[in-house]
Design a protein around this motif. Sequence first.
Motif, PDB file in Angstrom:
ATOM      1  N   ILE A  37      39.398  62.031  41.721  1.00  0.00           N
ATOM      2  CA  ILE A  37      39.498  60.691  41.120  1.00  0.00           C
ATOM      3  C   ILE A  37      40.788  60.065  40.505  1.00  0.00           C
ATOM      4  O   ILE A  37      41.404  59.277  40.817  1.00  0.00           O
ATOM      5  N   PHE A  38      41.527  61.121  39.983  1.00  0.00           N
ATOM      6  CA  PHE A  38      42.736  60.634  39.472  1.00  0.00           C
ATOM      7  C   PHE A  38      43.886  60.799  40.563  1.00  0.00           C
ATOM      8  O   PHE A  38      44.548  59.641  40.463  1.00  0.00           O
ATOM      9  N   TYR A 261      47.860  58.384  31.624  1.00  0.00           N
ATOM     10  CA  TYR A 261      47.217  59.127  30.575  1.00  0.00           C
ATOM     11  C   TYR A 261      45.666  58.787  30.429  1.00  0.00           C
ATOM     12  O   TYR A 261      44.741  59.522  30.263  1.00  0.00           O
ATOM     13  N   LYS A 262      45.539  57.356  30.232  1.00  0.00           N
ATOM     14  CA  LYS A 262      44.146  56.863  30.204  1.00  0.00           C
ATOM     15  C   LYS A 262      43.350  57.103  31.302  1.00  0.00           C
ATOM     16  O   LYS A 262      41.985  57.770  30.904  1.00  0.00           O
ATOM     17  N   GLU A 263      43.764  57.095  32.543  1.00  0.00           N
ATOM     18  CA  GLU A 263      42.815  57.281  33.874  1.00  0.00           C
ATOM     19  C   GLU A 263      42.700  58.791  33.889  1.00  0.00           C
ATOM     20  O   GLU A 263      41.649  59.127  34.497  1.00  0.00           O
ATOM     21  N   ALA A 264      43.855  59.584  33.491  1.00  0.00           N
ATOM     22  CA  ALA A 264      43.316  61.038  33.643  1.00  0.00           C
ATOM     23  C   ALA A 264      42.334  61.480  32.689  1.00  0.00           C
ATOM     24  O   ALA A 264      41.414  62.154  33.015  1.00  0.00           O
ATOM     25  N   ILE A 265      42.369  60.902  31.416  1.00  0.00           N
ATOM     26  CA  ILE A 265      41.265  61.171  30.488  1.00  0.00           C
ATOM     27  C   ILE A 265      40.037  60.629  30.915  1.00  0.00           C
ATOM     28  O   ILE A 265      38.975  61.454  30.826  1.00  0.00           O
ATOM     29  N   ALA A 288      39.736  55.643  25.594  1.00  0.00           N
ATOM     30  CA  ALA A 288      39.649  56.683  26.665  1.00  0.00           C
ATOM     31  C   ALA A 288      38.902  57.932  26.115  1.00  0.00           C
ATOM     32  O   ALA A 288      38.206  58.413  26.591  1.00  0.00           O
ATOM     33  N   LEU A 289      39.770  58.354  25.009  1.00  0.00           N
ATOM     34  CA  LEU A 289      38.954  59.817  24.388  1.00  0.00           C
ATOM     35  C   LEU A 289      37.674  59.511  23.935  1.00  0.00           C
ATOM     36  O   LEU A 289      36.787  60.471  24.077  1.00  0.00           O
ATOM     37  N   ILE A 345      43.241  68.789  32.263  1.00  0.00           N
ATOM     38  CA  ILE A 345      41.652  68.246  32.418  1.00  0.00           C
ATOM     39  C   ILE A 345      41.098  69.187  33.421  1.00  0.00           C
ATOM     40  O   ILE A 345      41.434  69.461  34.379  1.00  0.00           O
ATOM     41  N   ASP A 346      39.886  69.600  33.023  1.00  0.00           N
ATOM     42  CA  ASP A 346      38.915  70.523  33.760  1.00  0.00           C
ATOM     43  C   ASP A 346      39.676  71.563  34.248  1.00  0.00           C
ATOM     44  O   ASP A 346      38.719  72.182  35.498  1.00  0.00           O
ATOM     45  N   ASP A 347      40.513  72.251  33.859  1.00  0.00           N
ATOM     46  CA  ASP A 347      41.142  73.474  34.580  1.00  0.00           C
ATOM     47  C   ASP A 347      41.758  72.993  35.917  1.00  0.00           C
ATOM     48  O   ASP A 347      41.878  73.960  36.799  1.00  0.00           O
TER      49      ASP A 347
END
Length: 421
Positions: A37-38, A261-265, A288-289, A345-347
């Motif tokens: 997705i990212f 950063y926002k999209e990664a979160i 986002a968090l 993110i998610d390992d």
Amino acid sequence: MNSFSKGVVVKKYIVIIISTFLIHQSVIGQNISSDSIFMDYLEEQNFPISHNNDVTLLPTAVDKFTDLFKHIKQAKKHIHLEYFNFRNDSIATELFKLLVQKAQEGVEVRALFDAFGNSSNSKPLKKDHLKRIRSLGIEIEKYDPIRFPYINHIWKRDHRKIIVIDGIIAYTGGMNIADYYIHGDPDTYGQWYDMHMRIEGSAVKYFQQIFLNMWNKETKQHIGGSKYYPDPIEIDQSLQQTLAVVDRWPRKYPKTVRRAYKEAILSAEHTIRIINPYFVPTPSIRKALKKALKKGVTVEIMVPAVADIPLVPSTSVYIGNKLRKKGAYIYLFNGGFHHTKVMMIDDKFCTVGSVNLNSRSLRYDFETNVFIFNHRISNELDAIFFRDIHRSTLLTEEAWEDRKTWNKVTGWFGNLLTPFL
């Protein structure tokens, strides 16, 4: 067909439709992971992405400077350095001694540092230092020298930490050139912790572009051409890592870092882990968090209990407590000053660079971060996070209530100043 038979057929079709829908959703959930997705977002936004790369994490200052000095000694053509500051201390002395040696061997050496970053540290490079360095064959320049009217120089500072050697090796991360990264600062914050990394492969050319664009902007020179962009080192296919370089250049592309950063979160499915020294995030990052928490993602954030900017720790705890109430785990690191700037993110992917999660980095300064799509690197950063949990205090409701009223008040006040911190 009687009514009973019709009812059975209708129910059968309903079951088939529902089953098909659930299977479809399951396949989507299995196939579209957070890293995919990212990555799609980065490609849509035309961020520079490359696959032929090898990253070596340098998790301590000793690791960084040992590795850096080794590769500087091997330089053949040019060495480019861009830093927020070169503190005039023992490690900078050793670095410039080595750079002078390389310059005498015919290697081009260019160094750029931020004027505010220089003047704000306790051991700045002064005019006589710069004169001597230049006399020994090194080109060294200040970014945006601070002149009257001084307010014009507040907003856009060069906070990057980049070195490029021969166009084939790059370094970036959170460390400036200062010996307190090695020895700590026992009179104030204790041990300093931070992260850097060495990059080899196709992504190096993007760091070269970043440096040369900045250098030419400030010096009015026109350094460039093919000799600064050699063919990248070929990385063994089994070791190749995909990297995305996200650079922030005020006015040209000011929103790149905070949007990334926002999209990664928002892409996270399971876990978000953050270590950041100045955790005073902008509204879009906070939102986002909160969205990630609402969909069940485990959010863990580590911030230092002490910092070199007095108002920040109380503000970080105040904001962290708001997120704690939404379900986040907030850890206050007690082992010194954690100046590290990483997110996992998610390992599945992670980011390392110069970006602080505050308005200075996300809205004003020149910054560079690298997003790394590699399980091994993400796991190495997770291991650091888990190691440092044991030197941290978990922020609980009881811990918040036990905080001094003054700390709560300064945190509330600092939160109001978020757009400027």
